[in-house]
Design a protein around this motif. Structure first.
Motif, PDB file in Angstrom:
ATOM      1  N   HIS A 160      25.435  -3.418 -20.002  1.00 22.79           N
ATOM      2  CA  HIS A 160      25.842  -4.822 -19.989  1.00 22.79           C
ATOM      3  C   HIS A 160      25.524  -5.507 -18.666  1.00 22.79           C
ATOM      4  N   LEU A 161      25.719  -4.809 -17.568  1.00 24.76           N
ATOM      5  CA  LEU A 161      25.519  -5.436 -16.266  1.00 24.76           C
ATOM      6  C   LEU A 161      24.050  -5.742 -15.999  1.00 24.76           C
ATOM      7  N   THR A 162      23.153  -4.928 -16.527  1.00 26.07           N
ATOM      8  CA  THR A 162      21.727  -5.200 -16.390  1.00 26.07           C
ATOM      9  C   THR A 162      21.383  -6.529 -17.042  1.00 26.07           C
ATOM     10  N   THR A 163      21.930  -6.750 -18.230  1.00 27.22           N
ATOM     11  CA  THR A 163      21.701  -8.008 -18.942  1.00 27.22           C
ATOM     12  C   THR A 163      22.268  -9.182 -18.163  1.00 27.22           C
ATOM     13  N   ALA A 164      23.479  -9.017 -17.649  1.00 28.38           N
ATOM     14  CA  ALA A 164      24.117 -10.091 -16.890  1.00 28.38           C
ATOM     15  C   ALA A 164      23.322 -10.424 -15.637  1.00 28.38           C
ATOM     16  N   LEU A 165      22.855  -9.407 -14.918  1.00 25.70           N
ATOM     17  CA  LEU A 165      22.050  -9.635 -13.716  1.00 25.70           C
ATOM     18  C   LEU A 165      20.773 -10.404 -14.037  1.00 25.70           C
ATOM     19  N   ALA A 166      20.112 -10.000 -15.108  1.00 24.90           N
ATOM     20  CA  ALA A 166      18.862 -10.662 -15.497  1.00 24.90           C
ATOM     21  C   ALA A 166      19.115 -12.123 -15.857  1.00 24.90           C
ATOM     22  N   ASN A 167      20.183 -12.379 -16.590  1.00 26.11           N
ATOM     23  CA  ASN A 167      20.510 -13.757 -16.980  1.00 26.11           C
ATOM     24  C   ASN A 167      20.838 -14.625 -15.777  1.00 26.11           C
ATOM     25  N   MET A 168      21.386 -14.001 -14.739  1.00 28.11           N
ATOM     26  CA  MET A 168      21.747 -14.739 -13.524  1.00 28.11           C
ATOM     27  C   MET A 168      20.597 -14.815 -12.519  1.00 28.11           C
ATOM     28  N   GLY A 169      19.512 -14.098 -12.783  1.00 26.96           N
ATOM     29  CA  GLY A 169      18.381 -14.097 -11.857  1.00 26.96           C
ATOM     30  C   GLY A 169      18.663 -13.353 -10.568  1.00 26.96           C
ATOM     31  N   LEU A 170      19.509 -12.333 -10.636  1.00 29.05           N
ATOM     32  CA  LEU A 170      19.945 -11.619  -9.436  1.00 29.05           C
ATOM     33  C   LEU A 170      19.357 -10.215  -9.308  1.00 29.05           C
ATOM     34  N   THR A 171      18.572  -9.790 -10.278  1.00 27.97           N
ATOM     35  CA  THR A 171      18.091  -8.405 -10.285  1.00 27.97           C
ATOM     36  C   THR A 171      17.397  -8.024  -8.990  1.00 27.97           C
ATOM     37  N   ASP A 172      16.566  -8.907  -8.462  1.00 28.22           N
ATOM     38  CA  ASP A 172      15.798  -8.607  -7.246  1.00 28.22           C
ATOM     39  C   ASP A 172      16.663  -8.548  -5.990  1.00 28.22           C
ATOM     40  N   LYS A 173      17.910  -8.993  -6.089  1.00 31.20           N
ATOM     41  CA  LYS A 173      18.796  -8.979  -4.921  1.00 31.20           C
ATOM     42  C   LYS A 173      19.675  -7.728  -4.868  1.00 31.20           C
ATOM     43  N   ILE A 174      19.482  -6.832  -5.823  1.00 32.38           N
ATOM     44  CA  ILE A 174      20.234  -5.573  -5.888  1.00 32.38           C
ATOM     45  C   ILE A 174      19.302  -4.433  -5.518  1.00 32.38           C
ATOM     46  N   ASN A 175      19.779  -3.494  -4.709  1.00 32.60           N
ATOM     47  CA  ASN A 175      18.918  -2.393  -4.255  1.00 32.60           C
ATOM     48  C   ASN A 175      18.465  -1.484  -5.385  1.00 32.60           C
ATOM     49  N   HIS A 176      19.370  -1.180  -6.308  1.00 36.18           N
ATOM     50  CA  HIS A 176      18.972  -0.347  -7.441  1.00 36.18           C
ATOM     51  C   HIS A 176      19.790  -0.709  -8.666  1.00 36.18           C
TER      52      HIS A 176
END
Length: 419
Positions: free
Chosen positions: A367-383
């Protein structure tokens, strides 16, 4: 450990079993969210001159996601650019005949592993899976296996550990190799204080992980949200039974374990200071936990109408301060029912705090992967991991059964070479 990405030349002209995790959300009989199938397709780019036999599971017995895999085959084919033949069998004559008739470059997808009882059972040891029927039936027709079901790496299912222990040449797949490389690098530079945020609905797994993380010095503070947060608030007598799930109120063992952890690690486990309840008509209302017991709305509504669906704004502020001052942040599980817009505030705010922090950040998948992608934050997380429970167990320092199987197979080969 041998990796598909660096050793794929060894697999030319060989029949290779590819165990991936293409378990996807299914709604109204249709696949929603193709990410895991797309990721699985990466392996097939390295098996263009092999005979690839793909296996995966989908759903659990009795739920709506427990389906055949013809739709998966279509999506897999579209993403690897080659035809994928779907076989409605796993270990019977149809499956074996299909494997025998393959030519170099062919891909087949066998049916849902969980249609067979063995794949719904966690064996006591890795080696036990080697004697399972699915491994015994398929192994004679295989030259190698690629294990890339990292989200299932903490399970001792036959398809996860059995083939390697049955003597089949084993390689780590693309996703598994990427996960282990990135996590090893990140853990080597991780710095204190270590702040863990737990949410979601897998209470039993979370309790086990808390003890291991705190006892092993891999967590300095654990911030609780989701169902596990409700458990601890209930154990503290801050919530009425009507405000939490039946899993919590009917299982006195969970409450007892929560008390044991609070006594064992004072000041380390932090619970919400306010929660968001569903007023009964889908609306959100934030309630201070000091006044949650016996809380009512209107003349007729009572606590029975107010299930907790998120953490409140004061908890968001409280937890965000812990995250901003952390050296390493690990988040697993949503803070509430984030699929509903009005109850997504907690999950989004926690993820935003992690993205804004200077800490080394690791986010568990699902679920959190989906939420990060929707928020455009994936690139701001180390892993951002593909795994949930497997990642949590890895973070405790435990050896994952699938990883252990990959390493054991290589050691076994080295022993044979020496003799």
């Amino acid at each position: 450990m041998k990796y598909l990405t660096t050793s794929h030349e060894d697999l030319r002209g060989r029949t290779v079993l590819l165990r991936v995790d293409m378990n996807c959300p299914i709604k109204d009989g249709r696949i929603h969210g193709k990410r895991r199938i797309i990721e699985a397709a990466e392996n097939l780019q390295y098996l263009k001159e092999s005979r690839a036999v793909v296996i995966t599971h989908q759903g659990r017995v009795g739920n709506d996601e427990y389906v055949e895999l013809d739709g998966h085959a279509d999506i897999l084919s579209a993403n690897c650019g080659r035809p994928v033949r779907y076989v409605r069998d796993v270990m019977g004559d149809a499956a074996i005949d299909a494997i025998r008739s393959m030519k170099n470059g062919d891909i087949i997808l066998l049916d849902n592993l969980r249609f067979y009882a063995e794949e719904n059972y966690d064996y006591k040891s890795n080696a036990d899976g080697a004697s399972s029927m699915v491994v015994r039936r398929l192994s004679p027709h295989l030259d190698a296996c690629v294990l890339d079901a990292f989200p299932c790496a903490h399970r001792r299912h036959p398809s996860i550990t059995g083939f390697a222990y049955a003597g089949v040449d084993a390689y780590a797949g693309v996703i598994t190799g990427r996960e282990l490389t990135n996590l090893s690098r990140i853990m080597s530079i991780a710095k204190a204080p270590h702040v863990v945020v737990f949410g979601g609905s897998k209470i039993d797994d979370r309790l086990y992980a808390m003890d291991r993380l705190l006892n092993g010095g891999r967590a300095d503070h654990i911030l609780l949200t989701g169902q596990v947060g409700c458990l601890f608030l209930y154990a503290q007598a801050r919530l009425d039974a009507s405000m939490v799930s039946k899993e919590i109120t009917s299982n006195h063992g969970l409450v007892k374990r929560a008390h044991i952890l609070m006594d064992k690690y004072p000041g380390k486990l932090h619970t919400p200071v306010d929660v968001a309840v569903n007023t009964g008509d889908g609306r959100r209302m934030d309630v201070d936990v000091r006044f949650a017991r016996g809380f009512t709305i209107g003349d007729d509504a009572g606590p029975k109408n107010m299930q907790i669906h998120d953490i409140g704004p004061n908890t968001v502020e409280f937890y965000s301060k812990w995250i901003s001052s952390a050296g390493t942040v690990f988040i697993s599980g949503p803070a509430g029912r984030f699929e509903h817009e009005c109850f997504a505030i907690g999950t989004r705010s926690i993820l935003q705090a992690a993205a804004d922090s200077a800490a080394t950040t690791i986010i568990s998948g699902g679920h959190l992967t989906t939420a990060l992608a929707n928020m455009g934050l994936t690139d701001k997380i180390n892993h951002v991991s593909t795994a949930g429970g497997a990642l949590v167990l890895y973070m405790t320092g435990a050896v994952l059964p699938m990883v252990e199987a990959l390493n054991w197979r290589q050691k076994d080969e080295m022993c044979v070479m020496r003799t």
